[in-house]
Design a protein around this motif. Structure first.
Motif, PDB file in Angstrom:
ATOM      1  N   ASN A 140     -19.899  16.049   9.855  1.00  0.00           N
ATOM      2  CA  ASN A 140     -20.391  14.684   9.770  1.00  0.00           C
ATOM      3  C   ASN A 140     -21.008  14.433   8.403  1.00  0.00           C
ATOM      4  OD1 ASN A 140     -22.502  12.457  10.275  1.00  0.00           O
ATOM      5  ND2 ASN A 140     -21.222  12.432  12.106  1.00  0.00           N
ATOM      6  N   TYR A 141     -20.886  13.211   7.918  1.00  0.00           N
ATOM      7  CA  TYR A 141     -21.325  12.908   6.557  1.00  0.00           C
ATOM      8  C   TYR A 141     -22.822  13.078   6.347  1.00  0.00           C
ATOM      9  CZ  TYR A 141     -22.839   8.400   8.470  1.00  0.00           C
ATOM     10  OH  TYR A 141     -23.457   7.436   9.220  1.00  0.00           O
ATOM     11  N   ASP A 142     -23.629  13.079   7.421  1.00  0.00           N
ATOM     12  CA  ASP A 142     -25.079  13.205   7.241  1.00  0.00           C
ATOM     13  C   ASP A 142     -25.591  14.596   7.613  1.00  0.00           C
ATOM     14  OD1 ASP A 142     -24.807  13.124   9.964  1.00  0.00           O
ATOM     15  OD2 ASP A 142     -26.186  11.451  10.293  1.00  0.00           O
ATOM     16  N   GLU A 143     -24.709  15.589   7.642  1.00  0.00           N
ATOM     17  CA  GLU A 143     -25.106  16.948   8.013  1.00  0.00           C
ATOM     18  C   GLU A 143     -25.490  17.806   6.817  1.00  0.00           C
ATOM     19  OE1 GLU A 143     -22.467  18.987  10.715  1.00  0.00           O
ATOM     20  OE2 GLU A 143     -21.870  17.112  11.658  1.00  0.00           O
ATOM     21  N   PHE A 144     -25.627  17.221   5.646  1.00  0.00           N
ATOM     22  CA  PHE A 144     -25.805  17.999   4.434  1.00  0.00           C
ATOM     23  C   PHE A 144     -27.184  17.778   3.824  1.00  0.00           C
ATOM     24  CE2 PHE A 144     -21.358  17.017   5.014  1.00  0.00           C
ATOM     25  CZ  PHE A 144     -20.778  18.270   4.915  1.00  0.00           C
ATOM     26  N   ALA A 145     -27.759  18.866   3.337  1.00  0.00           N
ATOM     27  CA  ALA A 145     -29.039  18.764   2.657  1.00  0.00           C
ATOM     28  C   ALA A 145     -28.894  18.345   1.209  1.00  0.00           C
ATOM     29  CB  ALA A 145     -29.779  20.106   2.732  1.00  0.00           C
ATOM     30  N   ASP A 146     -27.726  18.578   0.633  1.00  0.00           N
ATOM     31  CA  ASP A 146     -27.500  18.272  -0.782  1.00  0.00           C
ATOM     32  C   ASP A 146     -26.085  17.730  -0.947  1.00  0.00           C
ATOM     33  OD1 ASP A 146     -26.582  19.060  -3.672  1.00  0.00           O
ATOM     34  OD2 ASP A 146     -28.769  19.174  -3.705  1.00  0.00           O
ATOM     35  N   ASP A 147     -25.954  16.645  -1.711  1.00  0.00           N
ATOM     36  CA  ASP A 147     -24.645  16.012  -1.885  1.00  0.00           C
ATOM     37  C   ASP A 147     -23.629  16.928  -2.555  1.00  0.00           C
ATOM     38  OD1 ASP A 147     -25.444  13.678  -0.681  1.00  0.00           O
ATOM     39  OD2 ASP A 147     -26.028  12.699  -2.548  1.00  0.00           O
ATOM     40  N   SER A 148     -24.106  17.864  -3.374  1.00  0.00           N
ATOM     41  CA  SER A 148     -23.172  18.760  -4.052  1.00  0.00           C
ATOM     42  C   SER A 148     -22.412  19.628  -3.051  1.00  0.00           C
ATOM     43  CB  SER A 148     -23.908  19.644  -5.060  1.00  0.00           C
ATOM     44  OG  SER A 148     -24.839  20.494  -4.403  1.00  0.00           O
ATOM     45  N   GLU A 149     -23.013  19.872  -1.877  1.00  0.00           N
ATOM     46  CA  GLU A 149     -22.303  20.628  -0.839  1.00  0.00           C
ATOM     47  C   GLU A 149     -21.043  19.888  -0.400  1.00  0.00           C
ATOM     48  OE1 GLU A 149     -24.664  22.507   2.379  1.00  0.00           O
ATOM     49  OE2 GLU A 149     -26.321  21.416   1.477  1.00  0.00           O
ATOM     50  N   ILE A 150     -21.140  18.564  -0.307  1.00  0.00           N
ATOM     51  CA  ILE A 150     -19.997  17.766   0.119  1.00  0.00           C
ATOM     52  C   ILE A 150     -18.861  17.918  -0.880  1.00  0.00           C
ATOM     53  CG2 ILE A 150     -19.208  15.430   0.655  1.00  0.00           C
ATOM     54  CD1 ILE A 150     -22.077  14.742   1.426  1.00  0.00           C
ATOM     55  N   THR A 151     -19.182  17.811  -2.155  1.00  0.00           N
ATOM     56  CA  THR A 151     -18.165  17.935  -3.197  1.00  0.00           C
ATOM     57  C   THR A 151     -17.496  19.297  -3.142  1.00  0.00           C
ATOM     58  OG1 THR A 151     -19.423  16.413  -4.596  1.00  0.00           O
ATOM     59  CG2 THR A 151     -17.754  17.767  -5.679  1.00  0.00           C
ATOM     60  N   GLN A 152     -18.276  20.347  -2.940  1.00  0.00           N
ATOM     61  CA  GLN A 152     -17.704  21.694  -2.895  1.00  0.00           C
ATOM     62  C   GLN A 152     -16.814  21.884  -1.682  1.00  0.00           C
ATOM     63  OE1 GLN A 152     -18.005  24.045  -5.413  1.00  0.00           O
ATOM     64  NE2 GLN A 152     -16.291  24.872  -4.226  1.00  0.00           N
ATOM     65  N   ILE A 153     -17.238  21.354  -0.526  1.00  0.00           N
ATOM     66  CA  ILE A 153     -16.420  21.485   0.688  1.00  0.00           C
ATOM     67  C   ILE A 153     -15.090  20.767   0.514  1.00  0.00           C
ATOM     68  CG2 ILE A 153     -16.249  20.706   3.085  1.00  0.00           C
ATOM     69  CD1 ILE A 153     -19.180  21.464   3.410  1.00  0.00           C
ATOM     70  N   ILE A 154     -15.121  19.578  -0.083  1.00  0.00           N
ATOM     71  CA  ILE A 154     -13.878  18.836  -0.319  1.00  0.00           C
ATOM     72  C   ILE A 154     -12.980  19.596  -1.293  1.00  0.00           C
ATOM     73  CG2 ILE A 154     -12.892  16.707  -1.235  1.00  0.00           C
ATOM     74  CD1 ILE A 154     -15.468  15.292  -0.266  1.00  0.00           C
ATOM     75  N   ALA A 155     -13.581  20.180  -2.321  1.00  0.00           N
ATOM     76  CA  ALA A 155     -12.789  20.954  -3.279  1.00  0.00           C
ATOM     77  C   ALA A 155     -12.110  22.136  -2.597  1.00  0.00           C
ATOM     78  CB  ALA A 155     -13.677  21.440  -4.419  1.00  0.00           C
ATOM     79  N   ASP A 156     -12.818  22.776  -1.664  1.00  0.00           N
ATOM     80  CA  ASP A 156     -12.266  23.936  -0.958  1.00  0.00           C
ATOM     81  C   ASP A 156     -11.312  23.536   0.165  1.00  0.00           C
ATOM     82  OD1 ASP A 156     -13.810  25.540  -2.601  1.00  0.00           O
ATOM     83  OD2 ASP A 156     -15.430  25.772  -1.139  1.00  0.00           O
ATOM     84  N   ASN A 157     -11.457  22.293   0.667  1.00  0.00           N
ATOM     85  CA  ASN A 157     -10.648  21.816   1.796  1.00  0.00           C
ATOM     86  C   ASN A 157     -10.123  20.416   1.467  1.00  0.00           C
ATOM     87  OD1 ASN A 157     -11.514  23.937   4.073  1.00  0.00           O
ATOM     88  ND2 ASN A 157     -13.345  23.300   2.953  1.00  0.00           N
ATOM     89  N   PRO A 158      -9.130  20.316   0.596  1.00  0.00           N
ATOM     90  CA  PRO A 158      -8.717  19.012   0.071  1.00  0.00           C
ATOM     91  C   PRO A 158      -8.184  18.046   1.117  1.00  0.00           C
ATOM     92  CG  PRO A 158      -7.179  20.748  -0.592  1.00  0.00           C
ATOM     93  CD  PRO A 158      -8.371  21.426  -0.011  1.00  0.00           C
ATOM     94  N   HIS A 159      -7.758  18.547   2.301  1.00  0.00           N
ATOM     95  CA  HIS A 159      -7.255  17.654   3.342  1.00  0.00           C
ATOM     96  C   HIS A 159      -8.364  17.204   4.299  1.00  0.00           C
ATOM     97  CE1 HIS A 159      -3.093  18.194   2.163  1.00  0.00           C
ATOM     98  NE2 HIS A 159      -3.288  19.501   2.130  1.00  0.00           N
ATOM     99  N   SER A 160      -9.572  17.709   4.116  1.00  0.00           N
ATOM    100  CA  SER A 160     -10.675  17.340   4.997  1.00  0.00           C
ATOM    101  C   SER A 160     -10.927  15.835   4.954  1.00  0.00           C
ATOM    102  CB  SER A 160     -11.951  18.077   4.582  1.00  0.00           C
ATOM    103  OG  SER A 160     -13.076  17.542   5.242  1.00  0.00           O
ATOM    104  N   ALA A 161     -11.175  15.252   6.128  1.00  0.00           N
ATOM    105  CA  ALA A 161     -11.477  13.826   6.198  1.00  0.00           C
ATOM    106  C   ALA A 161     -12.783  13.485   5.505  1.00  0.00           C
ATOM    107  CB  ALA A 161     -11.531  13.374   7.664  1.00  0.00           C
TER     108      ALA A 161
END
Length: 399
Positions: free
Chosen positions: A21-42
């Motif tokens: 979920n978009y609000d499950e992260f303590a830091d926005d940089s985590e979101i960027t890294q997860i997307i980089a590692d999982n490019p098909h992630s919604a």
């Protein structure tokens, strides 16, 4: 007549699109890294301004990127289209009982936020309006809902749980599975029109539904004028509540002055000879620079309601607002869910990225139910339900 309905036009993952979920992260940089590692992630569609190739853009300026990403995922076969379906949902994790849910659509006009407002869907928590505006804008740009509101069935929970478990047991191989960051496996099975679909939607809509996760998404459906919203309807036996803590990045006053203000307000302040940990109900623990831990007994408002005197409400009112001088929406406050341990919170302070960690006992299920039955609102970010429904598995097209 049930308030729970099939998804008229669903897009069901073929694998690889699951997202926190978009609000499950303590830091926005985590979101960027997860997307980089999982490019098909919604997640790249839900948080378009955090995708690696969009970083630096505003959320609004990134909406065309979200539209293009969703179109590409559909074109490349990451989703397959189904009509008039509900979707069985099972979450399994090591050492945990299976959790069950039903992906479906729910009538938006059933949302109730106070005792004199009719409706079978109870929203129980205050929200941050900017997040609501973002959800409205995203749904408008995509004409698609990517993440569900998690609803707890209160009256028919046991019957629904048994029916979902039985249906999943006999459904054969899942249409798709996805493994989340905690190692839990999320499995889904579409169910088309027929007796089973009718039975499950009747049970899912057979009593009051409480918003366990997705307060912003449910309000966005109202604000955006959507007649129905995407939901996973789950059961009390499928969820538990973890702590929801706070980090304060920057204190606008010295620590000693903060402690003095708390004592002057009637709080008990005791320094502890150990590292801070999740406390018992009725006590707050703070962790500050230098490894200092304090146990706080915050003064109750004897003229207030039970909600006013829940630990999260006392932290918001007595500690953050009155003693520190910060509004709940201040950017210096981060709301940290149960996926992040007490060790992690202390580490943020020890590393200098935050000046104060506030550790709070989880809201009990009894308190959660009681507040909802009275149609009162919990403080912002006070219930972290686990396991959470995973976004990007089942999408609902709005047109």
């Amino acid at each position: 007549m049930t308030v729970v309905h099939p998804i008229s036009r669903a897009w069901i993952t073929t694998g690889g699109t699951g997202a926190q979920n978009y609000d499950e992260f303590a830091d926005d940089s985590e979101i960027t890294q997860i997307i980089a590692d999982n490019p098909h992630s919604a997640l790249a569609i839900e948080m378009p301004h955090r995708a690696p190739d969009s970083v630096g853009k505003s959320f609004a300026d990134s909406l065309p990127d979200a539209v293009a990403r969703l179109a590409l995922e559909r074109a490349e076969g990451s989703y397959r289209e189904s009509e008039q379906v509900v979707v069985l949902y099972r979450i399994t994790g090591q050492g945990e009982p299976p959790a069950y849910g039903l992906w479906s659509m729910v009538d938006t006009d059933q949302i109730s936020t106070r005792a004199d407002e009719p409706g079978l869907v109870i929203r129980n928590e205050d929200v941050f309006i900017e997040k609501v505006r973002e959800r409205v804008a995203l749904a408008g740009a995509l004409s698609t809902l990517l993440s569900p509101v998690l609803l707890l069935q209160t009256a028919k929970g046991d019957d629904l749980h048994a029916a979902l478990a039985a249906a999943a047991e006999t459904a054969g191989e899942p249409a798709a599975t996805d493994v989340d960051q905690a190692g839990r496996t999320h499995a889904i099975w579409p169910v088309g029109p027929g007796t089973l679909q009718d039975e499950l939607t009747a049970l899912a809509g057979g009593g009051e539904l409480v918003v366990a996760d997705g307060n912003h998404r449910s309000l966005a459906a109202q604000t955006g004028g959507l007649p129905r919203f995407l939901a996973v309807i789950t059961t009390p036996a499928s969820v538990f509540i973890q702590p929801y803590n706070r980090l304060v990045a920057e204190l606008p006053l010295p620590l000693d002055e903060l402690l003095a203000r708390l004592r002057a307000a009637g709080a008990t302040v005791t320094e502890l000879p150990r590292a801070a940990r999740i406390p018992s109900k009725g006590t707050i623990e703070m962790y500050a620079a230098g490894g200092r831990t304090f146990a706080l007994g915050l003064p109750r408002d004897f003229n207030g309601s039970e909600v006013d005197n829940l630990d999260h409400a006392l932290v918001e009112r007595v500690l953050l607002r009155d003693a520190i001088g910060l509004d709940p929406g201040d950017k210096r406050i981060s709301y940290i869910g149960g996926d992040y341990s007490a060790d992690w919170l202390r580490g943020e302070v020890d590393a200098g990225r935050s000046e104060l960690a506030v550790l709070i006992a989880p809201v009990t299920v009894d308190d959660f139910v009681a507040v909802n039955l009275e149609r009162q609102k919990l403080p912002r970010k006070s219930t972290w339900f686990t396991p959470k429904a995973r976004g990007g598995l089942v999408l609902a097209q709005l047109d």
